[in-house]
Design a protein around this motif. Structure first.
Motif, PDB file in Angstrom:
ATOM      1  N   GLY A 180       0.788  -1.229   0.000  1.00 36.34           N
ATOM      2  CA  GLY A 180       0.000   0.000   0.000  1.00 36.34           C
ATOM      3  C   GLY A 180       0.810   1.264   0.000  1.00 36.34           C
ATOM      4  N   GLY A 181       2.044   1.209  -0.458  1.00 32.03           N
ATOM      5  CA  GLY A 181       2.889   2.388  -0.376  1.00 32.03           C
ATOM      6  C   GLY A 181       2.837   3.302  -1.571  1.00 32.03           C
ATOM      7  N   GLY A 182       2.129   2.901  -2.640  1.00 30.64           N
ATOM      8  CA  GLY A 182       2.106   3.723  -3.850  1.00 30.64           C
ATOM      9  C   GLY A 182       0.941   4.698  -3.877  1.00 30.64           C
ATOM     10  N   SER A 183       0.615   5.143  -5.072  1.00 36.69           N
ATOM     11  CA  SER A 183      -0.486   6.074  -5.233  1.00 36.69           C
ATOM     12  C   SER A 183      -1.808   5.360  -5.037  1.00 36.69           C
ATOM     13  N   LYS A 184      -2.753   6.075  -4.435  1.00 39.67           N
ATOM     14  CA  LYS A 184      -4.083   5.507  -4.274  1.00 39.67           C
ATOM     15  C   LYS A 184      -4.766   5.357  -5.637  1.00 39.67           C
TER      16      LYS A 184
END
Length: 300
Positions: free
Chosen positions: A39-43
């Motif tokens: 979950g570390g990238g862009s939403k």
């Protein structure tokens, strides 16, 4: 700085495909906390609504999440325009027939007003009033197969205020491409009213171990409450309710949600006065009439 040696690509196998202003950021934030989720990238990836790509011969090499920990197995693409965007759900199914789809649906009039107030609050000098944007949206007509001639994709994004709330037709189209068991459909009110319950429903749906702790309070994307613009009228609320009537009836046959309790349904049923709903929306946004030249607007 992330250690590049330890990172790896993982597929997007879950999409939060809709809808805008229905707590999709909250849902994404909840899932991104799970140890199995990268979950570390862009939403919002905006991959399947990208019309600059050659969708006749798609190359998906750049569509992936980045895992920073060994236990992270997949990514979540939370682009809330996918349910609405013409062709997006068909493209998703072609990319991965096993894709899991999470939807949060909200009363269509309240959703439209929330979208407008968010954007107007950011760009008041370069954004139409609510009634003006409704008229601009309706002027495009049916956009389920794409915008009309002369309407660019950028304009379609900006002007589709009303069309984005036609969930029944959009969901029926989506179900032509992916089986019903791959959809989790939630009510916006249930999500914001019980974050722990929403997290539990998502982990169960995705076959993930449940969270050990209750969901924390998450910061949302609240709309501004001090806007200066023409207020919404009961007549406009009534008109919008009538526009959504058939689609709400269709939606009620497709989902296990209490659509009848939504404000739009209550206006149609006669249990909520459209003037009362208009007043509630206006009060929430702090709407006041624009002041005459040289006169400071009253503070709400």
């Amino acid at each position: 700085m992330v250690d590049e040696v330890t990172t790896r690509r993982v597929p997007y196998t879950v999409t939060i495909a809709g809808v805008q202003k229905a707590a999709t950021s909250t849902l994404y934030s909840l899932l991104a906390r799970h140890p199995r989720v990268a979950g570390g990238g862009s939403k919002e990836v905006h991959y399947f609504d990208d019309e600059t790509r050659d969708w006749s011969r798609p190359a998906h090499g750049d569509y992936h999440a980045v895992a920073e920990k060994e236990r992270q197995r997949f990514g979540v693409d939370a682009t809330p325009s996918y349910l609405f965007w013409p062709g997006a759900m068909r493209r998703i199914a072609a990319y991965d027939p096993q894709m899991r789809v999470i939807l949060s649906l909200r009363d269509p009039i309240e959703r439209a007003f929330s979208q407008w107030s968010m954007t107007y609050g950011r760009r008041a000098g370069d954004h139409p009033a609510f009634a003006e944007l409704v008229e601009s949206s309706l002027a495009m007509g049916d956009v389920s197969r794409g915008g009309p001639a002369g309407v660019s994709n950028g304009q379609l994004r900006k002007r589709s205020l009303v069309q984005r709330g036609l969930y029944g037709a959009q969901l029926r189209e989506a179900l032509l491409h992916l089986p019903r068991e791959q959809f989790l459909v939630m009510d916006f009110r249930d999500v914001v009213g019980d974050l722990t319950g929403a997290a539990r429903r998502m982990t169960t749906f995705l076959g993930l171990p449940p969270f050990r702790k209750a969901a924390p309070a998450l910061s949302a994307n609240p709309s501004r409450s001090n806007l200066v613009a023409p207020p919404v009228t009961g007549a406009l609320v009534r008109r919008l309710a009538e526009i959504y009537a058939d689609d709400l009836a269709l939606l009620a046959t497709e989902v296990d949600l209490d659509v009848a309790a939504w404000s739009t349904s209550r206006v149609l049923a006669g249990s909520l006065d459209p003037d009362d709903l208009a007043e509630r929306l206006n009060r929430k946004a702090g709407l006041v009439q624009p002041a005459p030249p040289g006169v400071r607007p009253a503070t709400p």
